[in-house]
Design a protein around this motif. Structure first.
Motif, PDB file in Angstrom:
ATOM      1  N   VAL A 171       1.057  -1.317  -0.035  1.00  0.00           N
ATOM      2  CA  VAL A 171       0.071   0.140  -0.022  1.00  0.00           C
ATOM      3  C   VAL A 171       0.962   1.042  -0.045  1.00  0.00           C
ATOM      4  CG1 VAL A 171      -1.773   1.097   1.102  1.00  0.00           C
ATOM      5  CG2 VAL A 171      -1.689  -1.337   1.503  1.00  0.00           C
ATOM      6  N   CYS A 172       0.420   2.138  -0.769  1.00  0.00           N
ATOM      7  CA  CYS A 172       1.281   3.488  -0.940  1.00  0.00           C
ATOM      8  C   CYS A 172       0.536   4.554  -1.163  1.00  0.00           C
ATOM      9  CB  CYS A 172       2.500   3.640  -1.890  1.00  0.00           C
ATOM     10  SG  CYS A 172       1.905   3.367  -3.743  1.00  0.00           S
ATOM     11  N   ASN A 173       0.776   5.834  -1.319  1.00  0.00           N
ATOM     12  CA  ASN A 173      -0.076   7.066  -1.626  1.00  0.00           C
ATOM     13  C   ASN A 173      -0.212   7.084  -3.151  1.00  0.00           C
ATOM     14  OD1 ASN A 173       1.746   8.456  -2.272  1.00  0.00           O
ATOM     15  ND2 ASN A 173       1.913   9.676  -0.473  1.00  0.00           N
ATOM     16  N   PRO A 174      -1.113   7.811  -3.618  1.00  0.00           N
ATOM     17  CA  PRO A 174      -1.168   8.001  -5.046  1.00  0.00           C
ATOM     18  C   PRO A 174      -0.087   8.445  -5.803  1.00  0.00           C
ATOM     19  CG  PRO A 174      -3.204   9.018  -4.084  1.00  0.00           C
ATOM     20  CD  PRO A 174      -2.094   8.734  -2.806  1.00  0.00           C
ATOM     21  N   ALA A 175       0.895   9.377  -5.256  1.00  0.00           N
ATOM     22  CA  ALA A 175       2.016  10.084  -5.707  1.00  0.00           C
ATOM     23  C   ALA A 175       2.962   8.842  -5.830  1.00  0.00           C
ATOM     24  CB  ALA A 175       2.352  11.270  -4.834  1.00  0.00           C
ATOM     25  N   THR A 176       3.180   8.377  -4.588  1.00  0.00           N
ATOM     26  CA  THR A 176       4.290   7.006  -4.900  1.00  0.00           C
ATOM     27  C   THR A 176       3.653   6.018  -5.757  1.00  0.00           C
ATOM     28  OG1 THR A 176       4.710   7.464  -2.740  1.00  0.00           O
ATOM     29  CG2 THR A 176       5.496   5.369  -3.511  1.00  0.00           C
ATOM     30  N   ALA A 177       2.505   5.661  -5.883  1.00  0.00           N
ATOM     31  CA  ALA A 177       2.053   5.022  -6.629  1.00  0.00           C
ATOM     32  C   ALA A 177       2.331   5.441  -8.221  1.00  0.00           C
ATOM     33  CB  ALA A 177       0.698   4.652  -6.708  1.00  0.00           C
ATOM     34  N   LEU A 178       2.275   6.459  -8.669  1.00  0.00           N
ATOM     35  CA  LEU A 178       2.417   7.137 -10.036  1.00  0.00           C
ATOM     36  C   LEU A 178       4.065   6.910 -10.148  1.00  0.00           C
ATOM     37  CD1 LEU A 178       1.681   8.502 -12.400  1.00  0.00           C
ATOM     38  CD2 LEU A 178       2.134  10.660 -11.376  1.00  0.00           C
ATOM     39  N   LYS A 179       4.954   7.159  -9.494  1.00  0.00           N
ATOM     40  CA  LYS A 179       6.333   6.628  -9.568  1.00  0.00           C
ATOM     41  C   LYS A 179       6.569   5.391  -9.930  1.00  0.00           C
ATOM     42  CE  LYS A 179       7.963  10.311  -6.096  1.00  0.00           C
ATOM     43  NZ  LYS A 179       8.562  10.619  -4.864  1.00  0.00           N
ATOM     44  N   LEU A 180       5.883   4.569  -9.219  1.00  0.00           N
ATOM     45  CA  LEU A 180       6.024   3.176  -9.486  1.00  0.00           C
ATOM     46  C   LEU A 180       5.732   2.677 -10.649  1.00  0.00           C
ATOM     47  CD1 LEU A 180       5.270   1.602  -5.960  1.00  0.00           C
ATOM     48  CD2 LEU A 180       7.845   1.933  -6.917  1.00  0.00           C
ATOM     49  N   ALA A 181       4.568   3.357 -11.164  1.00  0.00           N
ATOM     50  CA  ALA A 181       3.778   2.930 -12.399  1.00  0.00           C
ATOM     51  C   ALA A 181       4.615   3.255 -13.435  1.00  0.00           C
ATOM     52  CB  ALA A 181       2.323   3.644 -12.557  1.00  0.00           C
ATOM     53  N   GLN A 182       5.381   4.459 -13.472  1.00  0.00           N
ATOM     54  CA  GLN A 182       6.128   4.946 -14.416  1.00  0.00           C
ATOM     55  C   GLN A 182       7.557   4.238 -14.756  1.00  0.00           C
ATOM     56  OE1 GLN A 182       6.217   9.224 -12.986  1.00  0.00           O
ATOM     57  NE2 GLN A 182       4.973   9.555 -14.441  1.00  0.00           N
ATOM     58  N   LEU A 183       7.951   3.317 -13.816  1.00  0.00           N
ATOM     59  CA  LEU A 183       9.000   2.632 -14.097  1.00  0.00           C
ATOM     60  C   LEU A 183       8.976   1.612 -15.189  1.00  0.00           C
ATOM     61  CD1 LEU A 183       9.859   1.309 -10.299  1.00  0.00           C
ATOM     62  CD2 LEU A 183      10.853   3.221 -11.502  1.00  0.00           C
ATOM     63  N   LYS A 184       9.894   1.602 -15.963  1.00  0.00           N
ATOM     64  CA  LYS A 184       9.919   0.659 -17.247  1.00  0.00           C
ATOM     65  C   LYS A 184      10.823  -0.518 -17.246  1.00  0.00           C
ATOM     66  CE  LYS A 184       7.233   3.943 -19.623  1.00  0.00           C
ATOM     67  NZ  LYS A 184       7.032   4.335 -18.309  1.00  0.00           N
ATOM     68  N   GLN A 185      10.837  -1.410 -18.244  1.00  0.00           N
ATOM     69  CA  GLN A 185      11.217  -2.550 -17.935  1.00  0.00           C
ATOM     70  C   GLN A 185      12.863  -2.432 -18.151  1.00  0.00           C
ATOM     71  OE1 GLN A 185       9.513  -5.772 -20.024  1.00  0.00           O
ATOM     72  NE2 GLN A 185       7.561  -5.615 -18.769  1.00  0.00           N
ATOM     73  N   GLY A 186      13.307  -1.323 -18.845  1.00  0.00           N
ATOM     74  CA  GLY A 186      14.769  -1.295 -19.371  1.00  0.00           C
ATOM     75  C   GLY A 186      14.888   0.195 -20.058  1.00  0.00           C
ATOM     76  N   ASP A 187      16.012   0.571 -20.232  1.00  0.00           N
ATOM     77  CA  ASP A 187      16.228   1.852 -20.833  1.00  0.00           C
ATOM     78  C   ASP A 187      15.717   1.922 -22.362  1.00  0.00           C
ATOM     79  OD1 ASP A 187      17.481   2.947 -18.763  1.00  0.00           O
ATOM     80  OD2 ASP A 187      19.512   2.167 -19.411  1.00  0.00           O
ATOM     81  N   GLY A 188      14.974   2.836 -22.862  1.00  0.00           N
ATOM     82  CA  GLY A 188      14.324   2.668 -24.059  1.00  0.00           C
ATOM     83  C   GLY A 188      13.225   1.801 -24.283  1.00  0.00           C
ATOM     84  N   SER A 189      12.554   1.205 -22.978  1.00  0.00           N
ATOM     85  CA  SER A 189      11.512   0.449 -23.280  1.00  0.00           C
ATOM     86  C   SER A 189      10.193   1.318 -22.661  1.00  0.00           C
ATOM     87  CB  SER A 189      11.575  -0.854 -22.133  1.00  0.00           C
ATOM     88  OG  SER A 189      10.281  -1.432 -22.184  1.00  0.00           O
ATOM     89  N   ASN A 190       9.280   1.237 -23.303  1.00  0.00           N
ATOM     90  CA  ASN A 190       7.854   1.727 -22.974  1.00  0.00           C
ATOM     91  C   ASN A 190       6.902   0.551 -22.273  1.00  0.00           C
ATOM     92  OD1 ASN A 190       8.113   4.350 -23.891  1.00  0.00           O
ATOM     93  ND2 ASN A 190       7.897   3.657 -26.144  1.00  0.00           N
ATOM     94  N   LEU A 191       7.484  -0.542 -22.004  1.00  0.00           N
ATOM     95  CA  LEU A 191       6.863  -1.406 -21.117  1.00  0.00           C
ATOM     96  C   LEU A 191       6.936  -1.212 -19.624  1.00  0.00           C
ATOM     97  CD1 LEU A 191       7.882  -4.636 -23.122  1.00  0.00           C
ATOM     98  CD2 LEU A 191       5.535  -3.259 -23.245  1.00  0.00           C
ATOM     99  N   PRO A 192       5.835  -1.186 -18.843  1.00  0.00           N
ATOM    100  CA  PRO A 192       5.717  -0.773 -17.602  1.00  0.00           C
ATOM    101  C   PRO A 192       6.549  -2.087 -16.736  1.00  0.00           C
ATOM    102  CG  PRO A 192       3.549  -1.273 -18.272  1.00  0.00           C
ATOM    103  CD  PRO A 192       4.397  -1.169 -19.456  1.00  0.00           C
ATOM    104  N   LEU A 193       7.104  -1.603 -15.589  1.00  0.00           N
ATOM    105  CA  LEU A 193       7.792  -2.691 -15.017  1.00  0.00           C
ATOM    106  C   LEU A 193       6.864  -3.583 -13.893  1.00  0.00           C
ATOM    107  CD1 LEU A 193      10.732  -3.720 -14.207  1.00  0.00           C
ATOM    108  CD2 LEU A 193      10.769  -2.213 -12.335  1.00  0.00           C
ATOM    109  N   LEU A 194       5.793  -2.647 -13.623  1.00  0.00           N
ATOM    110  CA  LEU A 194       4.818  -3.471 -12.818  1.00  0.00           C
ATOM    111  C   LEU A 194       3.996  -4.171 -13.542  1.00  0.00           C
ATOM    112  CD1 LEU A 194       3.782  -0.469 -10.334  1.00  0.00           C
ATOM    113  CD2 LEU A 194       5.749  -2.133 -10.481  1.00  0.00           C
ATOM    114  N   GLY A 195       3.421  -5.138 -13.118  1.00  0.00           N
ATOM    115  CA  GLY A 195       2.642  -6.173 -13.652  1.00  0.00           C
ATOM    116  C   GLY A 195       1.165  -6.081 -13.275  1.00  0.00           C
ATOM    117  N   SER A 196       0.123  -6.600 -13.959  1.00  0.00           N
ATOM    118  CA  SER A 196      -1.200  -6.298 -13.512  1.00  0.00           C
ATOM    119  C   SER A 196      -1.708  -7.585 -13.081  1.00  0.00           C
ATOM    120  CB  SER A 196      -2.115  -6.239 -14.911  1.00  0.00           C
ATOM    121  OG  SER A 196      -1.450  -5.043 -15.537  1.00  0.00           O
ATOM    122  N   ASP A 197      -2.891  -7.451 -12.023  1.00  0.00           N
ATOM    123  CA  ASP A 197      -3.656  -8.284 -11.481  1.00  0.00           C
ATOM    124  C   ASP A 197      -4.564  -8.841 -12.312  1.00  0.00           C
ATOM    125  OD1 ASP A 197      -5.264 -10.018  -9.859  1.00  0.00           O
ATOM    126  OD2 ASP A 197      -5.512  -8.473  -8.304  1.00  0.00           O
TER     127      ASP A 197
END
Length: 281
Positions: A171-197
């Motif tokens: 559990v985190c707050n919305p701003a922290t969740a956005l930071k995590l959601a913006q993480l990518k799988q690698g440099d130059g990748s547009n694929l999010p690092l986080l998975g979906s439920d």
């Protein structure tokens, strides 16, 4: 449900109170979603904890088994009252094409859920507010630094498993969740690092653990919890009643909602607190 005087009335019938009041409260509060709700009619909920397991050994068939002591402690949760009050004009109640009392009552229930989360996630609230997860000592703390991958979350999952727990939610707050959601799988990748439920496509997962969002979690903090060891003590069902007498001279109607709740954390070592920092820091 409390007994109503002649000048009061229940917004909902006793048969509806759990389905339409208590259940929405439980669904609306993040604390009651990530925790195990334990109803009680007592003034306190006593949660037993094993502080030392008994010893065991192999013995021959028919031989006496040595008696060893089990050290038992307890965590005590004292439900506190969270309440909300709203006042409507009698004209609105009488003339509205909608059930104004029920609409306001639903809003009060959401308010109770919000205040419950505030108590659960915010440290040192004070007053009559029950202590929450941010007040627990002995949790496992992980300094993640500037997060560019999910290693810190893998560490949290592993740390919980090493003490016999299994994380059921981050559990985190919305701003922290956005930071995590913006993480990518690698440099130059547009694929999010986080998975979906798979069961809830809009909800994200980290290391296979659902990520939930609540505004009351501190910035750059992510809590990891095991539902089994996150106890929400709920004393009786919620109350939702109206009173036509309190504001008699101004011809208004009072609508009051009350819920009694407390929290218990019998296994602090299972709780994971991940602290992030900004990439620039």
């Amino acid at each position: 449900m409390s007994m109503n005087r002649d000048n009061t009335a229940s917004v909902l019938s006793p048969e509806q109170i759990h389905e339409l009041v208590t259940k929405p409260f439980l669904d609306a509060a993040t604390a009651t979603v990530i925790g195990t709700v334990v109803p009680t009619n007592a003034m306190q909920l006593r949660v037993p904890i094993i502080t030392a397991d008994p010893d065991s050994t192999f013995v021959a068939e028919g031989a006496e088994i040595d008696i060893t002591a089990t050290t038992v402690g307890e965590v005590v949760a004292t439900p506190a009252k969270v309440a909300a009050l709203s006042v409507l004009t009698s004209e609105l109640v009488a003339d509205s094409e909608f059930n104004a009392l029920e609409i306001v009552g639903n809003g009060l229930i959401r308010s109770l859920a919000s205040q419950t989360d505030h108590a659960f996630f915010t440290a040192d609230v004070g007053g009559e507010t029950p202590p929450g997860i941010a007040d627990v000592t002995g949790v496992n703390e992980i300094a993640a630094g500037a997060v560019v991958n999910t290693d810190a979350f893998a560490e949290a999952v592993n740390a919980a498993e090493s003490v016999g727990a299994s994380l059921s939610a981050f559990v985190c707050n919305p701003a922290t969740a956005l930071k995590l959601a913006q993480l990518k799988q690698g440099d130059g990748s547009n694929l999010p690092l986080l998975g979906s439920d798979p069961t809830t496509p809009t909800r994200k997962q980290i290391q296979g653990v659902p990520l939930m969002v609540n505004r009351y979690v501190a910035d750059n903090t992510v809590w990891g919890v095991d539902k089994r060891y996150t106890i929400i003590a709920l004393r009786k069902d919620a109350e939702l009643i109206t009173d036509y007498s309190a504001f008699f001279t101004s011809d208004r109607v009072a609508v009051r909602a009350i819920q009694r709740v407390a929290f218990a954390f019998p296994f602090p070592e299972s709780i994971q607190k991940i602290t992030l920092s900004d990439p620039s820091s």
